[in-house]
Design an enzyme around this catalytic site. Structure first.
Site, PDB file in Angstrom:
ATOM      1  N   ASN A 226       0.875  -1.178   0.000  1.00 24.69           N
ATOM      2  CA  ASN A 226       0.000   0.000   0.000  1.00 24.69           C
ATOM      3  C   ASN A 226       0.910   1.226   0.000  1.00 24.69           C
ATOM      4  OD1 ASN A 226      -1.764   2.078   0.483  1.00 24.69           O
ATOM      5  ND2 ASN A 226      -2.351   1.410   2.544  1.00 24.69           N
TER       6      ASN A 226
ATOM      7  N   SER B 294       3.820  -1.867  10.245  1.00 23.25           N
ATOM      8  CA  SER B 294       5.279  -1.921  10.438  1.00 23.25           C
ATOM      9  C   SER B 294       5.899  -3.257  10.019  1.00 23.25           C
ATOM     10  CB  SER B 294       5.645  -1.570  11.884  1.00 23.25           C
ATOM     11  OG  SER B 294       5.210  -0.251  12.198  1.00 23.25           O
TER      12      SER B 294
HETATM   13  O1  LIG Z   1      -1.186   0.887   6.841  1.00 21.32           O
HETATM   14  C1  LIG Z   1      -0.413   0.026   6.475  1.00 21.32           C
HETATM   15  C2  LIG Z   1      -0.665  -0.725   5.230  1.00 21.32           C
HETATM   16  O2  LIG Z   1      -1.946  -0.499   4.767  1.00 21.32           O
HETATM   17  C3  LIG Z   1       0.821  -0.293   7.224  1.00 21.32           C
HETATM   18  O3  LIG Z   1       1.696   0.759   7.103  1.00 21.32           O
HETATM   19  P1  LIG Z   1       3.216   0.591   7.612  1.00 21.32           P
HETATM   20  O4  LIG Z   1       3.719  -0.693   7.000  1.00 21.32           O
HETATM   21  O5  LIG Z   1       3.922   1.810   7.076  1.00 21.32           O
HETATM   22  O6  LIG Z   1       3.161   0.525   9.099  1.00 21.32           O
END
Ligand SMILES: O=C(CO)COP(=O)(O)O
Length: 258
Positions: free
Chosen positions: A11, A219
């Site tokens: 994403n 994360s």
């Molecule tokens: O919201 C997320 C994916 O949709 C997760 O974001 P991060 O991997 O940056 O924490």
């Protein structure tokens, strides 16, 4: 026992313009081999403005990478300034569309009713929704993360027929773990993902529940993906920040090597 093909989706959120998107997908395509696509479904969710460029590249070079959007309108067409319909995304040959991401729920006041309407709009236009659910920190601290998340699953899938629900992808993304570097412990993530599968069995059948893929998001990096993927009810990851680094995303796709 059903074997679910893992799905790793990047994403990108509001990052990478259409020129950067082309370079990024080219890097991924160069690094990924047939054996990667045989083992794992790989998808990217770029901003709307990149989709036509990504489509042209994927079509032209016959890439096995899938792509989709980060949101869609609940409406089919009409006076909805700034919105993008499922029909438009289908015309761009999107496979997936994220629905109900916590950033949409938080900054755009998307309720379970809106999310449910968007899930239905996705199916109406032949798109597969990635339904995002997950609790905020205060909810987890109060110990209500399972019931909170299951209510979102139930609300998002309300009145959805089994023929559609069987292909949905659910992404469990605890809000407090998104972009914070705080990963939800693999066993804590498993607890909620198992409960989501249990809810699907209750709403539909065990067979359907065993078929649906449930991702973890929050994360995820190459350094923690293997432990997360080792959990029985986690079938993939929805990756934000780490998906913007092509080498890192390739390592996540190759979680078995980590
Ligand atoms: O919201 C997320 C994916 O949709 C997760 O974001 P991060 O991997 O940056 O924490």
């Amino acid at each position: 026992m059903t074997t679910r093909t893992p799905i790793m989706a990047g994403n990108w959120k509001m990052n990478l313009n259409h020129l950067e998107a082309i370079a990024h997908v080219q890097k991924l395509a160069f690094a990924l081999a047939d054996k990667d696509y045989e083992a794992v479904e790989v998808a990217v969710l770029p901003p709307f403005t990149d989709l036509r460029s990504v489509q042209t590249l994927v079509d032209g070079d016959k890439l096995k990478i899938k792509y989709g959007a980060q949101d869609l309108s609940a409406h089919d067409s009409g006076a909805y300034t700034g919105e993008i319909s499922g029909a438009m995304l289908a015309k761009l040959k999107c496979t997936y569309v994220a629905v109900g991401h916590s950033e949409r729920r938080q900054y755009h006041a998307e309720t379970d009713e809106i999310v449910n309407a968007k899930v239905k709009a996705a199916y109406k236009h032949g798109l597969t929704p990635i339904l995002c659910v997950g609790e905020e920190l205060d909810v987890r601290e109060a110990g209500n993360h399972v019931s909170h998340t299951l209510a979102q699953v139930e609300g998002g899938l309300k009145d959805l027929p089994a023929e559609q629900a069987e292909s949905v992808v659910i992404a469990y993304e605890p809000v407090w773990a998104i972009g914070t570097g705080k990963v939800c412990g693999a066993e804590d993530a498993q607890e909620v993902c198992a409960a989501i599968r249990g809810k699907l069995a209750e709403l539909y059948t065990q067979e359907l529940a065993d078929q649906v893929r449930i991702q973890y998001g929050g994360s995820v990096k190459s350094g923690n993906v293997a432990e997360i993927m080792a959990q029985a009810d986690i079938d993939g990851a929805l990756v934000g920040g780490a998906s913007l680094d092509a080498d890192e995303f390739v390592k996540i796709v190759r979680f078995r090597d980590q």
